[in-house]
Design an enzyme around this catalytic site. Structure first.
Site, PDB file in Angstrom:
ATOM      1  N   ASP A  81       0.813  -1.212   0.000  1.00  0.00           N
ATOM      2  CA  ASP A  81       0.000   0.000   0.000  1.00  0.00           C
ATOM      3  C   ASP A  81       0.848   1.263   0.000  1.00  0.00           C
ATOM      4  O   ASP A  81       0.436   2.288  -0.542  1.00  0.00           O
ATOM      5  CB  ASP A  81      -0.935   0.003   1.213  1.00  0.00           C
ATOM      6  CG  ASP A  81      -2.160  -0.867   0.991  1.00  0.00           C
ATOM      7  OD1 ASP A  81      -2.047  -1.863   0.255  1.00  0.00           O
ATOM      8  OD2 ASP A  81      -3.225  -0.551   1.551  1.00  0.00           O
ATOM      9  N   CYS A 122       1.522  -8.302   4.370  1.00  0.00           N
ATOM     10  CA  CYS A 122       1.085  -6.916   4.226  1.00  0.00           C
ATOM     11  C   CYS A 122      -0.432  -6.771   4.144  1.00  0.00           C
ATOM     12  O   CYS A 122      -1.171  -7.748   4.150  1.00  0.00           O
ATOM     13  CB  CYS A 122       1.799  -6.264   3.049  1.00  0.00           C
ATOM     14  SG  CYS A 122       3.547  -5.947   3.432  1.00  0.00           S
ATOM     15  N   ASP A 123      -0.863  -5.526   4.006  1.00  0.00           N
ATOM     16  CA  ASP A 123      -2.198  -5.086   4.399  1.00  0.00           C
ATOM     17  C   ASP A 123      -3.363  -5.951   3.934  1.00  0.00           C
ATOM     18  O   ASP A 123      -4.185  -6.383   4.724  1.00  0.00           O
ATOM     19  CB  ASP A 123      -2.426  -3.658   3.896  1.00  0.00           C
ATOM     20  CG  ASP A 123      -1.517  -2.654   4.567  1.00  0.00           C
ATOM     21  OD1 ASP A 123      -0.495  -3.065   5.147  1.00  0.00           O
ATOM     22  OD2 ASP A 123      -1.814  -1.450   4.521  1.00  0.00           O
ATOM     23  N   LYS A 124      -3.506  -6.150   2.627  1.00  0.00           N
ATOM     24  CA  LYS A 124      -4.697  -6.838   2.123  1.00  0.00           C
ATOM     25  C   LYS A 124      -4.475  -8.332   1.947  1.00  0.00           C
ATOM     26  O   LYS A 124      -5.438  -9.076   1.763  1.00  0.00           O
ATOM     27  CB  LYS A 124      -5.123  -6.231   0.776  1.00  0.00           C
ATOM     28  CG  LYS A 124      -5.272  -4.721   0.795  1.00  0.00           C
ATOM     29  CD  LYS A 124      -6.204  -4.252   1.895  1.00  0.00           C
ATOM     30  CE  LYS A 124      -6.170  -2.751   2.062  1.00  0.00           C
ATOM     31  NZ  LYS A 124      -4.889  -2.190   2.476  1.00  0.00           N
ATOM     32  N   CYS A 196       5.781  -2.530   7.933  1.00  0.00           N
ATOM     33  CA  CYS A 196       6.123  -1.225   8.519  1.00  0.00           C
ATOM     34  C   CYS A 196       5.966  -1.242  10.038  1.00  0.00           C
ATOM     35  O   CYS A 196       5.069  -1.871  10.580  1.00  0.00           O
ATOM     36  CB  CYS A 196       5.277  -0.134   7.880  1.00  0.00           C
ATOM     37  SG  CYS A 196       5.473  -0.048   6.095  1.00  0.00           S
ATOM     38  N   GLU A 444      -6.851   4.522   0.052  1.00  0.00           N
ATOM     39  CA  GLU A 444      -6.405   5.079   1.326  1.00  0.00           C
ATOM     40  C   GLU A 444      -5.993   6.531   1.139  1.00  0.00           C
ATOM     41  O   GLU A 444      -5.329   6.875   0.166  1.00  0.00           O
ATOM     42  CB  GLU A 444      -5.213   4.287   1.873  1.00  0.00           C
ATOM     43  CG  GLU A 444      -5.594   2.930   2.405  1.00  0.00           C
ATOM     44  CD  GLU A 444      -4.431   2.201   3.049  1.00  0.00           C
ATOM     45  OE1 GLU A 444      -4.684   1.183   3.691  1.00  0.00           O
ATOM     46  OE2 GLU A 444      -3.272   2.653   2.900  1.00  0.00           O
ATOM     47  N   SER A 470      -4.939   4.754   5.752  1.00  0.00           N
ATOM     48  CA  SER A 470      -3.840   3.867   6.087  1.00  0.00           C
ATOM     49  C   SER A 470      -3.836   3.628   7.586  1.00  0.00           C
ATOM     50  O   SER A 470      -4.279   4.471   8.371  1.00  0.00           O
ATOM     51  CB  SER A 470      -2.521   4.516   5.664  1.00  0.00           C
ATOM     52  OG  SER A 470      -1.429   3.915   6.315  1.00  0.00           O
TER      53      SER A 470
END
Length: 556
Positions: A81, A122-124, A196, A444, A470
């Site tokens: 992202d 990671c995010d998704k 992150c 985002e 985010s």
């Protein structure tokens, strides 16, 4: 163990062609009777969160073979992202969650795999993997690849991605730092492999995966570069074979009680607002009723116990050292359900095994950071179906705010105004047509929110959007406004100069315009042309639902 799924491709004379193809991959005939385990790996060397997965794949494979199974790797895409932020690429991020779930389902079903190890970070990718696990309901275990270490600088300064890149960009624009200082932030913010460093979406989802019981104890916070992460990868490979033999499947773990535990841990840590979307979508696949207002009910009962970056001072390495997920569960122990987990023990037994918690990081309830949880659900005439705010990232001054609407029909329009100095103290930035359908993809808004903070407007300007934020966002930012503008939600009817009221303690988000005036504006409103008319995103926009139901895809 009852008959294995893989017997459909390994047993009987009529499966001679199938066995021939399998042996063509190098598997010896004598191994064909073992549980066949798929390792769904989202390895890519394009993003730091996933570059360490080649090593973890090897340890998972070793664990599977030690446990008496045979493993096969197959690839799943991963989007960063941060790299996709602020341009066309962000349209694709959320939509990949659905693609990932569909791809895992497709491979597992097409090849009749007995179980899956889902290697993600990671995010998704993590919610997509969990959606697939819940949908398939075959033995699955998740391995999250772990958070990145903070960068280091002179005087013990610790660098992290969001505050030292996105916000630094705005400080550079404002003349607060020079080009050399900005470059130093770039050079030190991401020192290596891992997600992150703060409690952004990837790390929040890793923590919630462990809380749900879908990964082994310690996995959610174990650092990407640690030997512990490799040990967990090995143990996960070994454990999946046992899960196949015991017949333990995700829906036995993903109960309503498991989701309530996950929500409470999320609230106690002040996690990413994106988790609302993702928990709703995973619950949808698990066929668990999880209404949006449950998040708010639990938030009023659950204190925030940690001050995590981006809103606070602690990073994932601090949380891990302080006790990790078991430490948080311990501090919440009187509110946590004793749900089963893939560890072979229940949540209460995990809590009972906690030896020590660093209470300077994970506070006890009597010394809570805030009396309520990190997320609040708002309603009002601007958002009848609900909106989400990460109240853990909002200053006390901005918990109630009344300001003047400045309306923008895209993130790009808003960024141009922000960087051009056109947004002033007392404004409410309204970014619309960025929802699941309207975006499409519900982008985002990290660039606008980080710019607000970097320009020093975080205590004088609010931002609302039908897009999302985010996990690195902080400040008075309200997202997931539902219904979205593209379907005629009230956010589409707001005009420049309208007064908007944000009252987080009362859970209200309203525009001071009469019902009669809103009705007149609705008569004039026309749905815009779709921004994207071909390809995957066009199809996605036609089937995606509202943010308040998780932005899941349903058949036409």
């Amino acid at each position: 163990m009852k008959g294995k799924r893989s017997e459909a491709i390994t047993q009987g004379f009529e499966r001679a062609p199938h066995r021939a193809l399998l042996m063509g991959t190098g598997i010896p005939r004598k191994e064909l009777g073992k549980p066949l385990i798929g390792i769904a790996t989202s390895f890519t060397d394009l993003i730091p969160g996933h570059i360490g997965m080649r090593d973890l794949e090897r340890f998972i494979e070793k664990g599977v073979h030690t446990g008496g199974g045979y493993s096969f790797l197959f690839g799943i895409p991963g989007v960063c992202d941060g790299i996709a932020m602020g341009h066309k690429g962000m349209h694709y991020s959320l939509s990949t969650r659905e693609l990932i779930a569909d791809m895992v389902e497709s491979i597992a079903e097409a090849h009749r795999l007995d179980g899956l190890v889902l290697l993600t970070n990671c995010d998704k990718i993590t919610p997509g993997m969990l959606m697939a696990a819940a949908r398939l309901d075959i033995p699955c275990i998740v391995v999250t690849a772990g958070p990145m270490l903070t960068g280091t600088g002179r005087g013990g300064r610790r660098y992290s991605f969001v505050t030292d890149t996105f916000e630094a960009m705005a400080r550079y624009k404002a003349g607060e730092i020079n080009a050399a200082e900005l470059q130093q932030c770039e050079d030190r913010a991401c020192p290596g492999a891992g997600s992150c460093q703060g409690l952004f979406t990837a790390n929040t989802m890793a923590i919630l995966t462990e809380t749900l019981g879908m990964s082994l104890v310690g996995c959610g916070t174990a650092l990407a570069v640690s030997s512990l992460k490799r040990q967990i990868a090995f143990a996960s490979g070994e454990r999946i074979v046992s899960l196949v033999r015991e017949g333990i499947t995700p829906r036995q773990i993903l109960t309503r009680e498991a989701f309530e535990n996950a929500i409470r841990v999320d609230l106690a840590l002040g996690g990413s607002s994106n988790t609302v979307l993702h928990l709703l979508s995973i619950a949808h696949e698990a066929e668990v009723d999880l209404p949006l207002d449950l998040f708010d009910k639990l938030s009023r009962e659950t204190p925030q116990l940690a001050s995590m970056n981006p809103g606070g001072k602690h990073f994932m390495e601090d949380l891990d050292a302080a006790g990790g997920v078991p430490g948080v569960l311990y501090q919440l122990r009187d509110q946590i359900h004793d749900n089963p987990t893939l560890n072979g023990v229940g949540v209460k037994q995990i809590i009972d095994s906690v030896i020590d918690v660093d209470e300077t990081v994970i506070h006890p309830k009597e010394d809570a950071v805030r009396p309520e949880g990190g997320i609040a659900i708002l309603t009002g005439n601007l958002t009848p179906d609900g909106a989400v705010v990460k109240q853990s990232g909002v200053s006390e001054k901005m918990m109630t705010f009344e300001g003047t609407a400045r309306c923008f029909n895209s993130e790009e329009e808003a960024m141009q105004a922000l960087m051009g100095g056109q947004v002033k103290a007392g404004d409410v930035v309204v970014i619309r047509y960025e929802g699941p359908k309207g975006g499409p993809g519900m982008r985002e808004m990290l660039a606008p929110t980080a710019t607000l903070m970097g320009l020093g407007l975080g205590d004088s300007v609010a931002l609302i959007t039908d897009g999302r934020f985010s996990g690195g966002t902080r400040g008075p930012c309200v997202g997931h406004v539902s219904p979205e503008a593209a379907v005629g939600g009230p956010i589409a009817l707001v005009e420049d100069g309208d007064t908007i009221v944000l009252d987080i303690p009362s859970r209200r988000l309203e525009v001071k315009v009469s019902d009669q005036e809103l009705a007149k504006r609705r008569e004039r409103w026309q749905a815009p042309e779709p921004k994207i008319k071909k390809g995957w995103l066009s199809r996605y926009a036609s089937v995606v639902t509202s943010a308040n139901t998780g932005a899941v895809c349903k058949a036409r």
